[in-house]
Design an enzyme around this catalytic site. Structure first.
Site, PDB file in Angstrom:
ATOM      1  N   PRO A 111      47.796  48.352  38.364  1.00  0.00           N
ATOM      2  CA  PRO A 111      48.624  47.257  39.418  1.00  0.00           C
ATOM      3  C   PRO A 111      47.287  46.169  40.136  1.00  0.00           C
ATOM      4  CG  PRO A 111      47.606  49.598  40.661  1.00  0.00           C
ATOM      5  CD  PRO A 111      48.109  49.394  38.875  1.00  0.00           C
TER       6      PRO A 111
ATOM      7  N   VAL B  13      46.126  42.540  41.603  1.00  0.00           N
ATOM      8  CA  VAL B  13      47.691  41.881  43.055  1.00  0.00           C
ATOM      9  C   VAL B  13      47.423  40.212  42.232  1.00  0.00           C
ATOM     10  CG1 VAL B  13      47.292  40.747  45.063  1.00  0.00           C
ATOM     11  CG2 VAL B  13      46.445  43.013  45.096  1.00  0.00           C
TER      12      VAL B  13
ATOM     13  N   GLN C 240      53.501  50.249  42.877  1.00  0.00           N
ATOM     14  CA  GLN C 240      53.214  49.555  44.068  1.00  0.00           C
ATOM     15  C   GLN C 240      52.884  50.038  45.257  1.00  0.00           C
ATOM     16  OE1 GLN C 240      48.326  49.389  44.264  1.00  0.00           O
ATOM     17  NE2 GLN C 240      48.038  51.277  43.157  1.00  0.00           N
TER      18      GLN C 240
ATOM     19  N   CYS D 246      42.118  50.159  46.435  1.00  0.00           N
ATOM     20  CA  CYS D 246      41.403  49.434  47.327  1.00  0.00           C
ATOM     21  C   CYS D 246      40.604  48.760  47.925  1.00  0.00           C
ATOM     22  CB  CYS D 246      42.980  48.532  47.668  1.00  0.00           C
ATOM     23  SG  CYS D 246      42.601  46.054  48.037  1.00  0.00           S
TER      24      CYS D 246
ATOM     25  N   LYS E 235      47.076  56.682  43.209  1.00  0.00           N
ATOM     26  CA  LYS E 235      45.805  55.769  42.739  1.00  0.00           C
ATOM     27  C   LYS E 235      44.886  55.655  43.740  1.00  0.00           C
ATOM     28  CE  LYS E 235      44.314  51.693  40.176  1.00  0.00           C
ATOM     29  NZ  LYS E 235      43.142  51.729  40.595  1.00  0.00           N
TER      30      LYS E 235
ATOM     31  N   HIS F 126      39.879  56.626  39.279  1.00  0.00           N
ATOM     32  CA  HIS F 126      38.968  54.818  39.248  1.00  0.00           C
ATOM     33  C   HIS F 126      37.182  55.826  39.619  1.00  0.00           C
ATOM     34  CE1 HIS F 126      37.807  51.017  39.257  1.00  0.00           C
ATOM     35  NE2 HIS F 126      36.753  51.115  38.737  1.00  0.00           N
TER      36      HIS F 126
ATOM     37  N   GLY G  16      38.175  52.418  34.888  1.00  0.00           N
ATOM     38  CA  GLY G  16      37.105  52.262  34.766  1.00  0.00           C
ATOM     39  C   GLY G  16      35.941  52.545  33.647  1.00  0.00           C
TER      40      GLY G  16
ATOM     41  N   GLU H  85      40.376  44.849  34.600  1.00  0.00           N
ATOM     42  CA  GLU H  85      39.687  43.302  34.236  1.00  0.00           C
ATOM     43  C   GLU H  85      39.771  42.652  33.175  1.00  0.00           C
ATOM     44  OE1 GLU H  85      36.278  42.519  36.593  1.00  0.00           O
ATOM     45  OE2 GLU H  85      37.416  42.571  38.496  1.00  0.00           O
TER      46      GLU H  85
END
Length: 416
Positions: free
Chosen positions: A61, A63, A115, A144, A183, A211, A245, A269
């Site tokens: 997910p 943003v 999410q 987050c 998450k 993560h 990650g 990413e």
């Protein structure tokens, strides 16, 4: 949070009972508990995981970035499961039109996890119920680490509020038609992380994503992803675990699965720069950018007006870092004008024979690592100059104070 203590929302006087949830509540020893809804008949844990195809390749997910066109592009190139961008539960509860502005899917899209960020059980449940018939599972964002999450009191800034998390997950688990997943980020201490994941599992979480970094590990302070804690969590859990990650390439995905034993790998990413990452194949970024633009046309979404520019910037990162004039120009273009940029770059790349130079530019994924390296070089040059000046002045200095490249600062190959 008052609504957690009372079981009522501020708006309940206007809207009536919170989805009949308060009718099933009771107090025992001063602790709010839920009566199990026997009408709910949904798969859980590995049964659910296997029903949706045992997904291993997962799009995170993100943003304003894991929107419908991008998700469908990733699915074309091997993604098994995608998450929506984070949806703010409170906004959806206060404004019933908000969901239409941020959520969009299509009949070809499945499985899809939606999410939400929330900080009250009631908001989480109410917002999730608005789309529980349009997705496969509901995910609670506890990962987050950004400043906006701190100000809004959600995401990773709830990780140590165990009682609240238990209420949020258990309420949604008992009253949604579909499974609840979570998450998270790791906590600084292993025992606290293990306590957290066990609590979430007991509350009704059916798939856990972890993560391997704390919420403090951001940007230049990011550091290596801890696959060891993910491996430890996987050994602890009875439900499926996704690792998040430390993924840069397709090869990293296999390494992560082998090392952690995770049931799936979630990528964020790296897949923004290469939507075809899960295919294991290399594509011209310009071709990928143009294909993304075609998906924007094929799958209309309300967020396209602000999602396209950042997507193009990341997919064509090396190109726009090389052609800095275009990078500056892109900030002022609308989507129609942006759609012409790939062809402009393609033409210049041929005319200027710049393809090889562009390839040598650092990629989006390692931008923070590259920035840290640049900062270290500048600091080293500054210290070298200072040392030379002091030596010329006949001053004695400790050599160690000028050595900023200690072993603890070595660059990691698994930053994400």
């Amino acid at each position: 949070v008052n609504s957690v203590k009372t079981g009522r929302m501020e708006s309940e006087a206007d809207e009536g009972p919170v989805m009949d949830v308060t009718k099933t509540r009771e107090r025992k020893n001063g602790i709010m508990k839920e009566k199990k809804d026997k009408k709910m008949n949904k798969s859980s844990g590995y049964a659910f995981y296997n029903e949706i195809g045992a997904p291993k390749y997962v799009v995170a997910p993100m943003v304003s970035q894991s929107e419908l066109p991008f998700r469908m592009l990733c699915r074309k190139y091997g993604a098994d499961l995608c998450y929506t961008p984070m949806i703010h539960a409170g906004l959806c509860v206060r404004d019933r039109t908000h969901m239409k502005k941020v959520f969009r899917t299509c009949k070809e899209e499945s499985p899809l996890f939606a999410q939400f960020c929330a900080n009250t059980p009631e908001d989480f449940l109410r917002a999730a119920r608005q789309i529980e018939d349009k997705c496969t599972a509901i995910d609670l964002n506890l990962g987050c680490p950004q400043g906006i999450a701190k100000r809004g009191h959600y995401g990773a800034f709830l990780l140590e509020e165990f009682n609240l998390l238990k209420q949020m997950v258990s309420l949604a688990h008992l009253h949604l038609k579909i499974p609840v997943t979570c998450k998270i980020r790791m906590l600084p201490k292993t025992q606290d992380t293990l306590a957290l994941v066990n609590l979430l599992q007991s509350a009704g979480c059916q798939i856990l994503t972890i993560h391997g970094r704390t919420k403090e590990m951001l940007q230049e302070k990011m550091g290596a992803c801890d696959w060891d804690i993910i491996k430890r969590v996987k050994q602890e859990m009875k439900i499926p675990v996704f690792s998040n990650g430390g993924i840069h390439t397709y090869e990293d995905v296999g390494k992560c699965l082998d090392y952690t034993g995770a049931d799936g790998v979630m990528v964020s990413e790296a897949i923004l720069e290469n939507p075809a990452l899960f295919s294991g194949k290399a594509f011209d970024p310009l071709d990928m950018a143009e294909e993304y633009l075609s998906f924007v046309e094929k799958y209309p979404t309300p967020v396209a007006h602000f999602a396209v520019r950042p997507h193009l910037f990341k997919i064509m990162y090396k190109e726009v870092m090389y052609y800095t004039d275009l990078r500056s120009k892109m900030t002022k273009l609308n989507n129609e004008e942006l759609s012409k940029i790939p062809q402009i770059i393609r033409k210049r790349r041929v005319e200027e024979k710049s393809a090889e130079k562009i390839k040598s530019t650092h990629c989006w994924y390692i931008r923070h690592r590259a920035r840290r390296k640049e900062m270290k070089i500048k600091e080293a040059l500054k210290l070298a100059k200072l040392k030379a000046e002091r030596e010329a002045a006949g001053e004695d200095e400790d050599e160690d104070q000028f050595n900023i490249f200690s072993s603890s600062d070595e660059e990691s190959e698994t930053d994400d």
